[in-house]
Structure formats: structure tokens, C-alpha cells
Design an enzyme around this catalytic site. Structure first.
Site, PDB file in Angstrom:
ATOM      1  N   GLY A  49     -27.059  42.553 -85.170  1.00 21.91           N
ATOM      2  CA  GLY A  49     -25.910  43.689 -85.257  1.00 21.91           C
ATOM      3  C   GLY A  49     -25.340  44.312 -86.668  1.00 21.91           C
ATOM      4  O   GLY A  49     -24.964  45.132 -86.162  1.00 21.91           O
ATOM      5  N   TRP A  51     -26.516  45.913 -89.221  1.00 18.71           N
ATOM      6  CA  TRP A  51     -26.745  47.072 -89.237  1.00 18.71           C
ATOM      7  C   TRP A  51     -26.981  48.255 -88.259  1.00 18.71           C
ATOM      8  O   TRP A  51     -25.779  48.956 -88.709  1.00 18.71           O
ATOM      9  CB  TRP A  51     -28.771  46.893 -89.908  1.00 18.71           C
ATOM     10  CG  TRP A  51     -28.755  46.317 -91.084  1.00 18.71           C
ATOM     11  CD1 TRP A  51     -28.350  45.411 -91.980  1.00 18.71           C
ATOM     12  CD2 TRP A  51     -30.104  47.155 -91.927  1.00 18.71           C
ATOM     13  NE1 TRP A  51     -28.753  44.893 -93.033  1.00 18.71           N
ATOM     14  CE2 TRP A  51     -29.895  46.066 -92.789  1.00 18.71           C
ATOM     15  CE3 TRP A  51     -31.036  47.371 -91.755  1.00 18.71           C
ATOM     16  CZ2 TRP A  51     -30.729  45.642 -93.884  1.00 18.71           C
ATOM     17  CZ3 TRP A  51     -31.891  47.554 -92.190  1.00 18.71           C
ATOM     18  CH2 TRP A  51     -32.226  47.002 -93.418  1.00 18.71           C
ATOM     19  N   ASP A  69     -34.193  43.578 -81.149  1.00 16.40           N
ATOM     20  CA  ASP A  69     -35.045  42.513 -81.647  1.00 16.40           C
ATOM     21  C   ASP A  69     -36.030  41.441 -80.987  1.00 16.40           C
ATOM     22  O   ASP A  69     -35.632  41.823 -79.991  1.00 16.40           O
ATOM     23  CB  ASP A  69     -34.209  42.030 -82.587  1.00 16.40           C
ATOM     24  CG  ASP A  69     -34.411  41.158 -83.787  1.00 16.40           C
ATOM     25  OD1 ASP A  69     -34.037  41.060 -84.418  1.00 16.40           O
ATOM     26  OD2 ASP A  69     -34.622  40.028 -82.976  1.00 16.40           O
ATOM     27  N   ASP A 110     -35.091  44.886 -91.079  1.00 15.89           N
ATOM     28  CA  ASP A 110     -34.761  43.946 -91.307  1.00 15.89           C
ATOM     29  C   ASP A 110     -35.614  42.820 -91.340  1.00 15.89           C
ATOM     30  O   ASP A 110     -34.793  42.164 -90.966  1.00 15.89           O
ATOM     31  CB  ASP A 110     -33.298  44.168 -91.395  1.00 15.89           C
ATOM     32  CG  ASP A 110     -32.646  43.059 -92.791  1.00 15.89           C
ATOM     33  OD1 ASP A 110     -33.064  42.791 -93.590  1.00 15.89           O
ATOM     34  OD2 ASP A 110     -31.703  42.067 -91.953  1.00 15.89           O
ATOM     35  N   LYS A 150     -37.731  45.794 -95.491  1.00 16.36           N
ATOM     36  CA  LYS A 150     -37.466  44.746 -96.407  1.00 16.36           C
ATOM     37  C   LYS A 150     -38.680  43.609 -96.096  1.00 16.36           C
ATOM     38  O   LYS A 150     -39.763  44.061 -95.386  1.00 16.36           O
ATOM     39  CB  LYS A 150     -36.512  43.589 -95.355  1.00 16.36           C
ATOM     40  CG  LYS A 150     -36.461  42.162 -96.125  1.00 16.36           C
ATOM     41  CD  LYS A 150     -35.510  41.165 -95.805  1.00 16.36           C
ATOM     42  CE  LYS A 150     -35.557  40.887 -94.386  1.00 16.36           C
ATOM     43  NZ  LYS A 150     -34.088  40.489 -94.252  1.00 16.36           N
TER      44      LYS A 150
END
Length: 194
Positions: A49, A51, A69, A110, A150
Site C-alpha cells: 500500500g 504506492w 492486488d 508494481d 515494473k
């Protein structure tokens, strides 16, 4: 799981962030100016969390932030303009995002695969997630919106960059200072969706 307890880890704890990875996003944002007040942002791979915390600070209460997620976030009581949904991004119906915004200004990812230690396998899994993140970004970003993803460097990098260049006006591979030197992770920054 390997946990890095370096200067960035200590700084994150001191500043109240849930993970050291926040400084990667912060550096990307400072260099490429991804976010502005009032933006609608989708964060893929949002756990734990950090980000989400940073994005919320930048976009403020007039913004809208959605995190996804497989794992829950560790941020207790995020503000009302921040939502988190526990979802498998590979199976997620992007139309569900319309409950938050018709289109997003920025999509960040990410996401990381469960690593095996076998470089080619890990890179392949990383690009599978990156391609799904790009697919979601293309479906949900407004024109001129931004995408950051990413990836673990590998053989699929050239094809992934080509796909991004076909859809965005500016594409750059960036390795933040807070990434571990030995890490194969880099971030693809794709600005201004065509």
C-alpha cells in the site's frame, strides 16, 4: 521472502510508508511528472500500500485512487477517495473499474511474479503481468494518460517496448536509485497515450 532493511527501508518506516518501494514511484513521479491534483489513478499490484499512500498525497481529496492486488493492503483506514479491491488482475473484468471512474489519468503497476530464481522463467512471468497491465491501461486510460510498469529485464523487453511505443508518445526504461543495484527490475514509463 527477502526483505531489504537498507536506508530506504528505514526512511520509509520513519516517514510512515508501508514499504521502501514508495521511493521508486516518488522518483519516477519527480522525474516524469505523472500525477497532479484531482487525477484518477489505478494502482495494479498495490499491496502492501505504499504506492497508494503516495498517490493519495499527490492527487488529494478531489482525486480518485483504486488499488488492486491478490494480497490485502496494510494501510488501515485509507481516506474515502482511496479504494482497494482484492482481485486477481489476470482474471479481472476491467469494466468493474467504471464504478470508480469512466477513465483514468494514470495507471501504475508494481506487480511482481512469484519468483523461482531461474532468470528466464522469472522474466517471462514478469512480462506476462506487464502485458496484462498494458492491456488494462489501454482499456482504461484517457487519451494523453500515462502508464508506468515494473518489469524484470529479459528477452521479452524489446517486444514489450515496441507495444508501448505504438500506443504512447514517449516511452523510456528507467531504473530508480532506490532499486537494488543487483535487481533486474526496471520501470517502463509510457507517457501520453495516443
Amino acid at each position: 521472502m527477502y526483505k531489504v532493511k537498507d536506508a530506504y527501508f528505514k526512511r520509509a518506516k520513519k516517514e510512515g510508508y508501508l514499504a521502501r518501494s514508495v521511493y521508486k514511484l516518488k522518483e519516477i513521479d519527480q522525474r516524469y511528472r505523472l500525477f497532479k491534483k484531482g487525477d484518477r489513478v489505478l494502482d495494479l499490484g498495490a499491496s502492501p500500500g505504499s504506492w497508494l499512500q503516495y498517490i493519495a498525497q499527490v492527487v488529494g481529496q478531489k482525486g480518485r485512487v483504486l488499488g488492486l492486488d491478490l494480497n490485502p493492503i496494510k494501510w488501515e483506514n485509507p481516506p474515502a477517495f482511496v479504494q482497494f479491491w482484492e482481485r486477481d488482475v489476470l482474471k479481472w473484468d476491467v469494466n468493474e473499474a467504471k464504478k470508480v471512474a469512466d477513465a483514468f489519468d494514470v495507471v501504475v503497476s508494481d506487480m511482481a511474479p512469484a519468483t523461482t530464481g531461474i532468470k528466464d522463467v522469472d522474466a517471462f512471468r514478469s512480462f506476462k503481468l506487464a502485458n496484462r497491465a498494458l492491456e488494462i491501461a489501454l482499456a482504461l486510460l484517457r487519451p494523453q494518460g500515462h502508464f508506468v510498469c515494473k518489469v524484470l529485464e529479459g528477452g521479452e523487453m524489446k517486444d514489450f517496448l515496441l507495444k508501448c511505443k505504438q500506443q504512447f508518445s514517449f516511452v523510456k526504461v528507467f531504473k530508480p536509485q532506490s532499486s537494488r543495484r543487483e535487481s533486474r527490475e526496471v520501470f517502463v514509463v509510457a507517457l501520453k497515450k495516443k
